[in-house]
Design a protein around this motif. Structure first.
Motif, short mmCIF file in Angstrom:
data_model
loop_
_atom_site.label_atom_id
_atom_site.label_comp_id
_atom_site.label_asym_id
_atom_site.label_seq_id
_atom_site.Cartn_x
_atom_site.Cartn_y
_atom_site.Cartn_z
N SER A 109 -2.54 4.08 -6.13
CA SER A 109 -2.12 3.21 -5.03
C SER A 109 -3.02 1.98 -4.95
O SER A 109 -2.57 0.88 -4.65
N SER A 110 -4.31 2.17 -5.22
CA SER A 110 -5.25 1.05 -5.17
C SER A 110 -4.96 0.05 -6.29
O SER A 110 -4.97 -1.16 -6.07
N ALA A 111 -4.65 0.56 -7.48
CA ALA A 111 -4.37 -0.32 -8.61
C ALA A 111 -3.07 -1.11 -8.40
O ALA A 111 -2.99 -2.28 -8.75
N HIS A 113 -1.60 -1.63 -5.43
CA HIS A 113 -1.51 -2.13 -4.07
C HIS A 113 -0.25 -1.63 -3.36
O HIS A 113 0.54 -2.39 -2.81
N SER A 114 -0.06 -0.32 -3.42
CA SER A 114 1.07 0.26 -2.71
C SER A 114 0.50 1.27 -1.71
O SER A 114 -0.56 1.83 -1.93
N GLY A 115 1.20 1.47 -0.62
CA GLY A 115 0.69 2.35 0.43
C GLY A 115 0.85 3.81 0.05
O GLY A 115 1.77 4.20 -0.66
N LEU A 116 -0.09 4.63 0.52
CA LEU A 116 -0.08 6.06 0.22
C LEU A 116 -0.34 6.84 1.49
O LEU A 116 -1.27 6.54 2.23
N THR A 117 0.48 7.85 1.75
CA THR A 117 0.27 8.71 2.91
C THR A 117 -0.09 10.10 2.44
O THR A 117 0.61 10.69 1.62
N TYR A 142 10.44 7.83 5.19
CA TYR A 142 9.61 8.17 6.34
C TYR A 142 8.62 9.24 5.88
O TYR A 142 9.03 10.32 5.44
N ILE A 156 4.93 7.34 9.02
CA ILE A 156 4.37 6.18 8.32
C ILE A 156 5.43 5.63 7.37
O ILE A 156 6.16 6.39 6.74
N ILE A 157 5.50 4.30 7.30
CA ILE A 157 6.42 3.67 6.34
C ILE A 157 5.67 2.62 5.54
O ILE A 157 4.63 2.12 5.97
N ASN A 158 6.19 2.31 4.36
CA ASN A 158 5.66 1.21 3.55
C ASN A 158 6.81 0.22 3.36
O ASN A 158 7.53 0.33 2.38
N HIS A 161 5.91 -2.63 0.10
CA HIS A 161 5.24 -2.36 -1.18
C HIS A 161 5.86 -1.16 -1.87
O HIS A 161 6.25 -0.21 -1.23
#
Lengths: 339, 293
Positions: A109-111, A113-117, A142, A156-158, A161
């Motif tokens: 997710s860091s590489a 840049h996408s959100g992670l729950t 969701y 939580i939503i993204n 991204h």
């Protein structure tokens, strides 16, 4: 079409239960979205691995097979996963919330840049309207999880991204064979395209995987104790009841934090999720953090001094009284009546 | 003993004590109202501090700096760290950080770390307010460093590498990594050493510039005169050269859509007393329905 990819992890060459559970959930989400379900397997000696994955609903199986890729190491698995995601642009990516998934998914997710729950307890497709900008989004994932010590449930939503990434603990989703097997088409990943030498700098010197000695997941009867049990010594009485009934003793997070029981016996969002035929909750108040791991039990008995303990609302039988006294009476009564 | 000394940074977080949560814990926008909760040193970050101090013991001359991102009062855990053996503390604080998710947080921390350029970055596995375990690996990726997660023990240290035992769900693994690297530390690692009375005396006047401003200057100038070690550094977004759009709510890919307070759907539950008769009747019923036996 942007598909769903499930990262499938291996334990001694066998696909982990949590990954099959995620495929089952992924199949359901893919059907809702009208997209394909894809599995990603990274390891060594993987021929034939696609069969089981297809039976659990995978249409496409991405295989990265190289002796450097097993056992799991963070960097090469990250490079392959990121490379594939950049190439295939999945809309959703799911990982087990295991020592592998929780090491790998944040890195990916860091590489990207996408959100992670982390540690989702439910995944649902739904829409969203941003109140500030007025932008409307359809078919978002969701990602639902208890948060803040289990005092609230957050969705939580993204919105912007991709992929929308989530981890889920073992046992939270059901594992089922797909009604119709997936297509099971194997696509080989050219590892040399994604992995370079600097990905191999961390060496595994020694590795010992113990047999799972404590098996609370498979126990038909669970006697679980909370902070209200009071001490490690009192937990022994709970263990006695569990033994007499042919079950296992388990604990809430508060009881584990207090040192009454070990983490391998912890039930709940940050522990194990169980579905026994009988769950006896002793001195457990019933925070969502805990109930998320046991509310699918067939029958729940609660023993608590507080008649208004939240757990009583889930219970089939709510016994108001002192835990130690009730548990002792149960042991005695069972011994007398079962003969 | 090793010749090489290491520059070690511990990432620590002051967290709301989620075991004592009240009704006003959440704000309307779904973020945590930290002001309403007791604040503690995140437990696994204390394990991380201990591991860093062990490293320092193994490689004399090493320096342990604790870096925390948070509101001004987070300086409390920096002082606590110094009392336990850390050499210095840095508070990364700016209103622009407010509302950051794990990715925006790891971006901010990675900017500060790039400025320090450490050999080893040590963090707790996860913080008890979110339990995500994401920030360590996300920082490692942003700095393009190898990571060793769930560390329990340092097995060996050489000039060029560190060997670490890491705890897995059903076992353990011993891995060797070159420097620099990111290590996240498991709760099963040794507990942090206690505060040392002499160190408390030495560091009790350690303050951030903002704290100094709020205090009596004469008293301070006397206490801190020529004592560089009493200055806790305070870095803003500008100090670490961070990009505003990657921070706070704007820089966070994850959004909180809704927050629900936990309400159970009440089942039709039978109420029983703890009398011998009630318990006996229940057990007989469970046996005859084959739930038991």
């Amino acid at each position: 079409m942007n598909n769903i990819i499930v990262y499938c992890e291996l334990e001694n060459g066998i696909v982990a239960d949590v990954s099959l559970e995620l495929l089952t959930k992924g199949r359901e989400l893919a059907n809702t979205l009208g997209c394909k379900l894809e599995a990603l397997v990274i390891g060594s000696n993987l021929s034939g691995i696609e069969k089981e994955l297809a039976l659990h609903g995978a249409d496409t199986i991405w295989v990265a097979d190289n002796e450097e890729l097993a056992p799991f190491r963070t960097l090469p698995h990250t490079s392959i996963t990121c490379g594939l995601f950049e190439q295939e642009k999945p809309q959703i990516a799911l990982f087990g919330a295991t020592s592998i998934g929780r090491d790998l998914a944040p890195r990916v997710s860091s590489a990207l840049h996408s959100g992670l729950t982390a540690d989702c307890t439910s995944l649902v497709i739904g829409d969203h309207k941003d109140n500030k900008s007025g932008t409307e989004y359809t078919n978002l994932l969701y990602q639902i999880r208890p948060a803040f010590g289990g005092n609230i449930i957050a969705t939580i939503i993204n919105p912007n991204h991709r992929p929308q990434m989530a981890t889920v603990r073992e046992g939270v989703m059901r594992k089922e064979l797909a009604a119709t097997p997936g297509l099971g088409e194997v696509k080989i990943i050219d590892c040399s395209k994604f992995v370079n030498d600097t990905d191999l700098v961390v060496k595994i010197i020694e590795r010992q995987i113990e047999e799972r000695k404590i098996n609370i997941k498979g126990a038909p009867i669970i006697v679980a104790g909370g902070y209200g049990v009071g001490s490690k010594a009192n937990f022994k009485v709970l263990a006695e009841l569990a033994e007499v009934l042919g079950g296992e003793v388990a604990a809430s997070r508060a009881a584990v934090d207090a040192g009454f029981s070990e983490h391998a016996r912890q039930i709940g969002q940050t522990g194990t999720t169980v579905r026994p035929k009988l769950y006896i909750a002793c001195g457990i108040s019933g925070q969502i953090q805990h109930t998320a791991g046991m509310d699918q039990s067939s029958m729940i008995i609660s023993i608590n001094t507080d008649p208004d303990a939240p757990i009583n609302k889930l219970a089939d039988y709510a016994i108001t009284g002192d835990v130690m006294s009730v548990v002792s009476k149960m042991i005695k009564s069972y011994k007398q009546n079962s003969k | 003993m090793m010749e090489k000394s290491l520059k070690i940074v511990v990432l620590a977080k002051q967290v709301p004590d989620t075991r004592n949560v009240g009704k006003d814990a959440m704000k309307a926008d779904g973020t945590v109202n930290r002001a309403a909760l007791p604040a503690i040193f995140n437990p696994e970050d204390l394990n991380a501090l201990e591991l860093a101090l062990v490293l320092k013991d193994m490689a004399p001359g090493s320096e342990v700096t604790v870096l925390t991102m948070g509101p001004p009062r987070a300086a409390d855990i920096l002082r606590d760290s110094m009392y336990r053996g850390a050499d210095s503390g840095i508070l990364l604080t700016d209103r622009k950080f407010a509302g950051s998710d794990t990715l925006a947080t790891s971006y901010a921390l990675s900017r500060a770390l790039a400025k320090i350029n450490p050999d080893v970055i040590v963090a707790g596995r996860q913080a008890i307010d979110g339990d995500t375990a994401q920030v360590g690996p996300q920082v490692a990726e942003k700095l393009n460093l190898p990571q060793v997660t769930y560390a329990e023990e340092i097995v060996n240290l050489t000039e060029g590498s560190i060997t670490i035992k890491r705890r897995l769900e059903h076992g353990f693994e011993v891995v060797e990594s070159p420097f620099p690297l990111v290590v996240t530390v498991n709760a099963s690692a040794p507990e942090c050493r206690s505060q040392h009375a002499k160190r408390v005396m030495k560091y009790k006047h350690a303050k951030t510039p903002s704290e100094l401003q709020a205090l009596n200057r004469d008293y301070i100038s006397e206490a801190t005169n020529n004592k560089e070690y009493l200055n806790i550094q305070e870095w803003s977004v500008a100090d670490v050269d961070a990009n505003d759009v990657e921070l706070g709510l704007v820089g966070s890919p994850t959004k909180v859509k809704t927050i629900e307070n936990v309400v159970f759907q009440a089942k039709d539950s039978k109420k029983l007393s703890s009398s011998d008769a009630d318990i006996n009747e229940l057990m007989v019923e469970l046996i005859s329905s084959h739930t038991l036996g």
